[in-house]
Design a protein around this motif. Structure first.
Motif, short mmCIF file in Angstrom:
data_model
loop_
_atom_site.label_atom_id
_atom_site.label_comp_id
_atom_site.label_asym_id
_atom_site.label_seq_id
_atom_site.Cartn_x
_atom_site.Cartn_y
_atom_site.Cartn_z
N VAL A 119 0.81 -1.23 0.00
CA VAL A 119 0.00 0.00 0.00
C VAL A 119 0.84 1.27 0.00
CG1 VAL A 119 -1.89 -1.19 1.17
CG2 VAL A 119 -0.21 0.09 2.53
N GLY A 120 2.15 1.14 -0.02
CA GLY A 120 3.00 2.31 0.09
C GLY A 120 3.29 2.65 1.53
N ARG A 147 -5.03 10.16 4.50
CA ARG A 147 -6.28 9.43 4.72
C ARG A 147 -6.03 7.97 4.36
NH1 ARG A 147 -11.00 8.38 1.49
NH2 ARG A 147 -10.00 9.43 -0.27
N VAL A 148 -6.50 7.06 5.21
CA VAL A 148 -6.30 5.64 4.97
C VAL A 148 -7.63 4.90 5.08
CG1 VAL A 148 -3.89 5.54 5.69
CG2 VAL A 148 -5.68 5.28 7.40
N SER A 149 -7.77 3.85 4.29
CA SER A 149 -8.91 2.94 4.40
C SER A 149 -8.46 1.73 5.21
CB SER A 149 -9.39 2.51 3.02
OG SER A 149 -9.89 3.62 2.30
N ALA A 168 -2.86 8.67 -2.04
CA ALA A 168 -1.42 8.55 -2.30
C ALA A 168 -1.10 7.11 -2.68
CB ALA A 168 -0.61 8.99 -1.08
N LEU A 169 -1.75 6.65 -3.73
CA LEU A 169 -1.52 5.27 -4.16
C LEU A 169 -0.06 5.09 -4.58
CD1 LEU A 169 -4.73 4.65 -6.29
CD2 LEU A 169 -4.26 3.84 -3.97
N PRO A 170 0.54 3.95 -4.28
CA PRO A 170 1.94 3.74 -4.67
C PRO A 170 2.09 3.66 -6.18
CG PRO A 170 1.00 1.72 -3.78
CD PRO A 170 -0.01 2.79 -3.54
N ALA A 171 3.27 3.99 -6.64
CA ALA A 171 3.55 3.90 -8.08
C ALA A 171 3.51 2.45 -8.53
CB ALA A 171 4.92 4.51 -8.37
#
Length: 509
Positions: free
Chosen positions: A51-52, A59-61, A85-88
């Motif tokens: 998830v990075g 903010r996190v789910s 902020a999704l990982p690359a």
């Protein structure tokens, strides 16, 4: 099925390979369960490779079902995503093994056994573990203690610590990153590498099955021994068959099929409030006594009358009785008693906190002592006695052996079944043994057997050097060859009437 919550990261905590602890404040949502209600601050865990790396303010789910129920997840909510902020995307790389298949966070990894792996050629036709010890345990918490026993035995025998791989099955946590202990054992060199198999992932090597994982440990890593257990998070239902550790029996079968030396580490407790887990757990009784069909060494910890903190006489009796049931004559398993001397001190050197089922080693030493005893036995197998060993036998006992094809007497007046091994000696030790136990037979009634230890090993009978006094853990303790199994008469190269000393016997012969 899943309790979802959104939250905001308010702080970061400990980090280890593949994982990061977070403090998260739950955002608006249902008031119940109260443990994850709005405004509640919860401890969360992010697997950074999935998830990075969340930062304060992100903010996190979260998935919170286990936390809300108070289950043994370490008290964590699990980070499913950092939506803003999704990982690359990962760089293009080989590997097409999908783990945790058809779940939202299914990772794709390179399997050591797949076609794109550099090790594929090594494993294409690999089919033999070459007899290396494979120590199997029900619980992840046993792993550090098993390693402690291995290292203590190696030190006592003045040998280097063995190189050991940990193979993690998929009965508990699927990500190896959940285990802080595993990360620390790797950092300190107590483990050479980890291998995750089945649906588990995150190890130094990934493999499809237990079998290919074991073969990778032997042929790719070249380790001396393998320890196998599920990851943290054992699942049980209080029924005979409904527990994730039942797979321990199948691992012993895999080790046997691949010609490894399967070693069963008993799950023991003297403090568990649940009767089914007191003494030897019913998990061990089922996995080893019912599921494991390949011949395996069931290691039975023994204080041999010494005072070992946390190991009472009543517990000793319970453990022996349970182990006798697991290794009854209709099974192929071997009852292998191993001393506890020195293992309390060895466990104090472990570089991680020892805890099992919520109990520390101070509250319940017995699970860790039992696991360390299994490790001790594995280390002893790594230094087998070779060449010729000697055994003094009553002539009548030897005559019975010739008739039956095997010799099954431990020492004078003691059957193998009662002791677990046949006492033997090096050539320079025979006279001392004779003076102590056979002095009245100097003129007849005894024979000296010359036994081929290498032939015994080929027949699957272990011959190891152990202190004559099992309560003596000193490196200076005199060690004698012990034969762990009946001796086929074909492995006896010479039989000579005993004449009171080796020299006199040789002269007559």
């Amino acid at each position: 099925m899943i309790i979802w919550r959104d939250g905001v990261v308010t702080g970061t905590g400990a980090a280890w390979r593949g994982a990061l602890e977070l403090q998260v404040e739950i955002a608006a949502g249902p008031a119940e369960p109260a443990a994850v209600g709005p405004g509640t601050s919860v401890k969360a865990l992010a697997y950074t490779d999935l998830v990075g790396t969340p930062a304060v303010g992100d903010r996190v789910s979260l998935t919170c079902s286990a936390l809300a129920r108070g289950l043994g997840t370490g008290g964590y909510a699990m980070v499913a995503a950092v939506p803003d902020a999704l990982p690359a995307d990962p760089p293009a790389s080989p590997g097409h093994l999908v783990k945790a298949r058809y779940t939202p966070l299914q990772p794709m990894v390179l399997g050591v056994d797949e076609q794109e792996s550099d090790a594929h050629a090594l494993l294409t036709d690999a089919d033999d573990l070459g007899g290396i010890p494979v120590v199997v345990a029900d619980l992840h918490s046993a792993v550090p203690a098993i390693l402690a026993g291995m290292r203590a035995e190696a030190a006592a025998a003045d040998r280097p610590a063995p190189r050991v791989a940990y193979l993690m099955t998929d009965g508990g946590a699927l990500p190896a990153w959940f285990s802080r202990s595993l990360a620390r054992l790797r950092e300190t060199g107590w483990l050479e590498a980890s291998i995750t198999v089945g649906q588990a992932f995150g190890g130094d090597l990934e493999a499809v099955t237990v079998h290919s994982g074991l073969l990778a440990a032997r042929h790719v890593l070249g380790v001396d021994a393998v320890v196998v257990a599920q990851g943290p998070g054992n699942l049980g239902t209080g029924t005979r068959w409904g527990f994730s550790g039942v797979a321990a029996g199948e691992v012993l079968n895999a080790a046997g099929v691949l010609r490894g030396r399967g070693i069963a580490s008993l799950r023991v407790s003297d403090a568990d409030a649940r009767g089914r887990h007191r003494g030897v757990s019913h998990h061990s009784a089922t996995a080893y006594g019912r599921v494991a069909l390949a011949a395996s060494d069931v290691v039975v910890p023994s204080a041999y009358g010494a005072d070992v903190p946390g190991w009472s006489g009543a517990l000793q009796d319970d453990v022996v009785a349970a182990a006798r049931a697991i290794t009854h004559p209709r099974t192929p398993h071997r009852f292998v008693a191993q001393p506890l001397a020195g293992l309390t001190e060895a466990l104090a050197e472990v570089p991680v906190r020892l805890s099992t089922m919520g109990r520390s080693i101070e509250q319940d030493p017995s699970p860790f002592l039992a696991a360390a005893a299994a490790g001790r036995w594995a280390a002893r197998l790594l230094a087998p006695v070779t060449g010729t060993v000697h055994h003094l036998a009553l002539a009548a006992d030897w005559d019975d052996a010739v008739s039956g094809g095997t010799y099954a007497v431990s020492t004078r007046g003691v059957p193998l079944a009662a002791q677990g091994f046949v006492h033997a000696s090096r050539a320079d030790q025979v006279d001392g043994v004779a003076d102590a136990f056979y002095a009245d037979l100097a003129d007849g009634g005894a024979v000296l057997l010359d036994v081929d230890a290498d032939a015994l090993r080929e027949a699957g009978v272990a011959v190891v050097a152990e202190p004559g006094d099992p309560r003596n853990a000193s490196p200076r303790a005199e060690r004698f060859p012990h034969v762990y199994g009946a001796i086929p008469t074909a492995a006896v190269r010479a039989v000579r009437p005993w004449r009171g000393s080796v020299r006199a016997t040789d002269d007559v012969s």
